[in-house]
Design a protein around this motif. Structure first.
Motif, mmCIF file in Angstrom:
data_model
loop_
_atom_site.group_PDB
_atom_site.id
_atom_site.type_symbol
_atom_site.label_atom_id
_atom_site.label_comp_id
_atom_site.label_asym_id
_atom_site.label_seq_id
_atom_site.Cartn_x
_atom_site.Cartn_y
_atom_site.Cartn_z
ATOM 1 N N VAL A 125 0.735 -1.055 0.044
ATOM 2 C CA VAL A 125 0.173 -0.083 0.035
ATOM 3 C C VAL A 125 0.813 1.216 -0.047
ATOM 4 O O VAL A 125 1.988 1.286 0.266
ATOM 5 N N ASN A 126 0.417 2.330 -0.513
ATOM 6 C CA ASN A 126 0.951 3.743 -0.575
ATOM 7 C C ASN A 126 1.388 4.298 0.820
ATOM 8 O O ASN A 126 2.120 5.092 0.843
ATOM 9 N N ASN A 127 0.497 4.202 1.739
ATOM 10 C CA ASN A 127 0.389 4.819 2.753
ATOM 11 C C ASN A 127 1.286 4.204 3.985
ATOM 12 O O ASN A 127 0.749 4.453 5.120
ATOM 13 N N THR A 128 2.313 3.818 3.712
ATOM 14 C CA THR A 128 3.272 3.116 4.686
ATOM 15 C C THR A 128 4.278 4.272 4.878
ATOM 16 O O THR A 128 4.705 5.111 4.083
ATOM 17 N N THR A 129 4.928 4.016 6.328
ATOM 18 C CA THR A 129 6.251 4.725 6.612
ATOM 19 C C THR A 129 7.077 4.070 6.569
ATOM 20 O O THR A 129 8.407 4.647 6.082
ATOM 21 N N ASN A 130 7.290 2.859 7.003
ATOM 22 C CA ASN A 130 8.444 2.096 6.886
ATOM 23 C C ASN A 130 8.295 0.722 6.363
ATOM 24 O O ASN A 130 7.165 0.114 6.573
ATOM 25 N N VAL A 131 9.142 0.187 5.675
ATOM 26 C CA VAL A 131 9.248 -1.469 5.384
ATOM 27 C C VAL A 131 10.498 -1.957 5.965
ATOM 28 O O VAL A 131 11.438 -1.754 5.672
ATOM 29 N N TRP A 132 9.881 -2.973 6.887
ATOM 30 C CA TRP A 132 11.185 -3.903 7.417
ATOM 31 C C TRP A 132 11.243 -5.081 6.728
ATOM 32 O O TRP A 132 10.184 -5.854 6.544
ATOM 33 N N GLN A 133 12.224 -5.809 6.759
ATOM 34 C CA GLN A 133 12.789 -7.133 6.106
ATOM 35 C C GLN A 133 12.720 -8.251 7.335
ATOM 36 O O GLN A 133 13.184 -7.631 8.448
ATOM 37 N N GLY A 134 12.109 -9.158 7.158
ATOM 38 C CA GLY A 134 12.332 -10.215 8.202
ATOM 39 C C GLY A 134 12.043 -11.758 7.567
ATOM 40 O O GLY A 134 12.258 -11.917 6.186
ATOM 41 N N SER B 218 -0.942 -4.199 15.640
ATOM 42 C CA SER B 218 -1.183 -5.183 14.352
ATOM 43 C C SER B 218 -0.487 -4.696 13.144
ATOM 44 O O SER B 218 -0.227 -3.153 13.221
ATOM 45 N N VAL B 219 0.448 -5.356 12.557
ATOM 46 C CA VAL B 219 1.129 -4.791 11.408
ATOM 47 C C VAL B 219 0.753 -5.783 10.060
ATOM 48 O O VAL B 219 0.144 -6.816 10.072
ATOM 49 N N ASN B 220 1.244 -5.263 8.952
ATOM 50 C CA ASN B 220 0.750 -5.890 7.760
ATOM 51 C C ASN B 220 1.965 -6.354 7.331
ATOM 52 O O ASN B 220 3.308 -5.981 7.548
ATOM 53 N N PHE B 221 2.069 -7.691 6.488
ATOM 54 C CA PHE B 221 3.351 -8.111 5.926
ATOM 55 C C PHE B 221 3.044 -8.818 4.668
ATOM 56 O O PHE B 221 1.701 -8.883 4.525
ATOM 57 N N GLN B 222 3.846 -9.249 3.931
ATOM 58 C CA GLN B 222 3.599 -9.746 2.440
ATOM 59 C C GLN B 222 4.700 -10.631 2.292
ATOM 60 O O GLN B 222 6.016 -10.506 2.736
ATOM 61 N N CYS B 223 4.591 -11.739 1.540
ATOM 62 C CA CYS B 223 5.670 -12.776 1.342
ATOM 63 C C CYS B 223 5.510 -13.182 -0.110
ATOM 64 O O CYS B 223 4.362 -12.900 -0.832
ATOM 65 N N ASP B 224 6.494 -13.866 -0.744
ATOM 66 C CA ASP B 224 6.246 -14.416 -2.010
ATOM 67 C C ASP B 224 5.096 -15.328 -2.162
ATOM 68 O O ASP B 224 5.347 -16.150 -1.441
ATOM 69 N N GLY B 225 4.288 -15.234 -3.186
ATOM 70 C CA GLY B 225 3.200 -16.051 -3.308
ATOM 71 C C GLY B 225 2.141 -15.976 -2.210
ATOM 72 O O GLY B 225 1.096 -16.751 -2.391
ATOM 73 N N ASN C 166 -1.973 -10.236 -0.478
ATOM 74 C CA ASN C 166 -1.452 -8.950 -0.006
ATOM 75 C C ASN C 166 -2.473 -8.626 1.312
ATOM 76 O O ASN C 166 -3.519 -9.283 1.609
ATOM 77 N N SER C 167 -1.707 -7.655 1.856
ATOM 78 C CA SER C 167 -2.413 -7.137 3.349
ATOM 79 C C SER C 167 -2.625 -8.207 4.303
ATOM 80 O O SER C 167 -3.750 -8.222 5.202
ATOM 81 N N LEU C 168 -1.677 -9.244 4.518
ATOM 82 C CA LEU C 168 -1.740 -10.127 5.421
ATOM 83 C C LEU C 168 -1.453 -9.356 6.853
ATOM 84 O O LEU C 168 -0.577 -8.456 6.830
ATOM 85 N N THR C 169 -1.876 -9.676 7.922
ATOM 86 C CA THR C 169 -1.719 -9.049 9.381
ATOM 87 C C THR C 169 -1.311 -9.896 10.445
ATOM 88 O O THR C 169 -1.524 -11.260 10.264
ATOM 89 N N ALA C 170 -0.416 -9.398 11.348
ATOM 90 C CA ALA C 170 -0.210 -10.053 12.376
ATOM 91 C C ALA C 170 -0.012 -9.299 13.535
ATOM 92 O O ALA C 170 0.096 -8.023 13.506
ATOM 93 N N PRO D 105 11.040 -15.399 3.389
ATOM 94 C CA PRO D 105 11.381 -14.091 3.786
ATOM 95 C C PRO D 105 9.935 -13.075 3.668
ATOM 96 O O PRO D 105 9.211 -13.597 3.096
ATOM 97 N N VAL D 106 9.787 -11.956 4.565
ATOM 98 C CA VAL D 106 8.594 -11.276 4.442
ATOM 99 C C VAL D 106 8.946 -9.912 4.649
ATOM 100 O O VAL D 106 10.055 -9.596 4.960
ATOM 101 N N SER D 107 8.171 -8.965 3.972
ATOM 102 C CA SER D 107 8.379 -7.746 4.410
ATOM 103 C C SER D 107 7.207 -7.184 5.208
ATOM 104 O O SER D 107 5.888 -7.485 4.908
ATOM 105 N N VAL D 108 7.617 -6.289 6.343
ATOM 106 C CA VAL D 108 6.512 -5.696 7.132
ATOM 107 C C VAL D 108 6.149 -4.485 7.184
ATOM 108 O O VAL D 108 7.147 -3.669 7.030
ATOM 109 N N TRP D 109 5.044 -3.787 7.280
ATOM 110 C CA TRP D 109 5.053 -2.463 7.442
ATOM 111 C C TRP D 109 3.835 -2.109 8.279
ATOM 112 O O TRP D 109 2.883 -3.096 8.658
#
Length: 333
Positions: A34-43, A265-272, A275-279, A325-329
């Motif tokens: 999404v466009n309204n993120t401030t930081n994207v963290w890798q994990g 709550s944070v959103n995250f994304q992974c290959d396959g 979109n917009s998964l939460t944890a 791998p995941v990207s979290v924002w």
């Protein structure tokens, strides 16, 4: 090749919070974020495994599961050879039955046949006592008429007294026989029963330990031993990964740490993945880690990162894989 290099470079700058806002927006749009993120963290996806091992050593009789298999709680996982523990259990149960029988016999007194024999002797003695009383009465009358000597009366009187004493003795025997054994003997037998019951309980426990079942639903990730192998106490046979123990682990710079808190709550994304998964954040490290070894200074504080853990829902966790791998924002409010 150029596109891959560009993607790696942009991801690194995102982690370091060094990418301009315009490029951040363009990058998140390109990657499906999404466009309204401030930081994207890798994990990456991490799992807390349960290593299931026997509590006693033994030979594996059968392994019921395979690597990758999904199991429910209570599913049999593996079984050890049950002998000679089954034989020890049977022996202990037989000893318990014998001890309980001895206690019951002591508590109820003599057998019915023995009580019947004592009662028969009492009846015979009562008859002899009645006859002795009759004979004494007859001789006393004859003595008054001076038809017999005093000695005869004395003999009959002594016979009567002996029969009365015999009757009292038999009645006392009957009362004791009906009471059972002495209290101290009964207490000793009760203690024996409790001791054997403990042995039976221990034997039951050892037999139960021969089979391991899944304590919780999850996926079998590893099988370390197979049927026929000897397994030492505490040596894992299978590894189980419950869906409740799957989590995200990502790293946040010192400047981005203030944006996150436990329970958020944070959103995250992974290959396959969709979109917009939460944890939900479940852990924030209290100590910083360093990206290369550096000298701590005001200028190098950007190198400090903190480990964050977040847990997805159980339903979502089943779709994730350890090491993925995941990207979290964090979404802006």
């Amino acid at each position: 090749m150029m596109m891959n290099f560009l993607a790696i470079a942009l991801s690194f700058l995102l982690v370091q919070d060094s990418l301009p806002a315009t490029l951040q927006s363009w990058w998140t749009t390109l990657t499906g974020q999404v466009n309204n993120t401030t930081n994207v963290w890798q994990g990456y996806i991490e799992g807390e495994f349960i290593w299931l091992s026997p509590t006693i050593a033994g030979q594996l009789a059968v392994v019921n599961v395979k690597k990758g298999e999904i199991v429910k709680a209570g599913t049999p996982l593996f079984t050890l050879v049950a002998e000679p523990d089954n034989l020890a259990l049977q022996e202990a149960e037989q000893k318990l039955q014998a001890a309980q029988a001895r206690l019951a016999d002591a508590q109820k007194g003599l057998r019915p046949e023995e009580l019947t024999e004592i009662k028969a002797r009492i009846a015979q003695t009562e008859a002899d006592l009645s006859l002795a009383q009759t004979e004494l009465n007859r001789t006393e009358k004859l003595l008054q008429k001076q038809a017999i000597q005093q000695e005869t009366v004395d003999i009959n009187r002594a016979t009567l007294q002996r029969q009365r004493a015999r009757l009292n003795e038999l009645q006392a025997q009957l009362n004791i026989a009906q009471l059972g054994s002495r209290n101290d003997a009964i207490r000793a037998l009760q203690a024996e029963v409790k001791t054997v019951q403990a042995v039976v309980a221990q034997a039951h426990w050892r037999v139960a330990q021969k089979q391991m079942t899944a304590p919780i639903a999850g996926q079998i990730t590893e099988v370390f031993h197979y049927a026929g192998e000897w397994v030492a106490m505490g040596s894992p046979v299978v590894a189980l990964l419950p869906s409740t123990q799957i989590k995200l682990r990502f790293f946040v710079s010192e400047t981005g740490l203030g944006e996150l808190q436990l329970g958020q709550s944070v959103n995250f994304q992974c290959d396959g993945c969709n979109n917009s998964l939460t944890a939900t954040i479940s852990h924030i490290a209290t100590e910083a880690e360093y990206t290369p070894p550096i000298i701590y200074s005001q200028e190098t504080r950007v190198k400090l990162v903190y480990m964050i853990e977040a847990r997805p829902s159980v339903e979502l966790a089943t779709q994730l894989h350890v090491g993925q791998p995941v990207s979290v924002w964090r979404l802006e409010k």
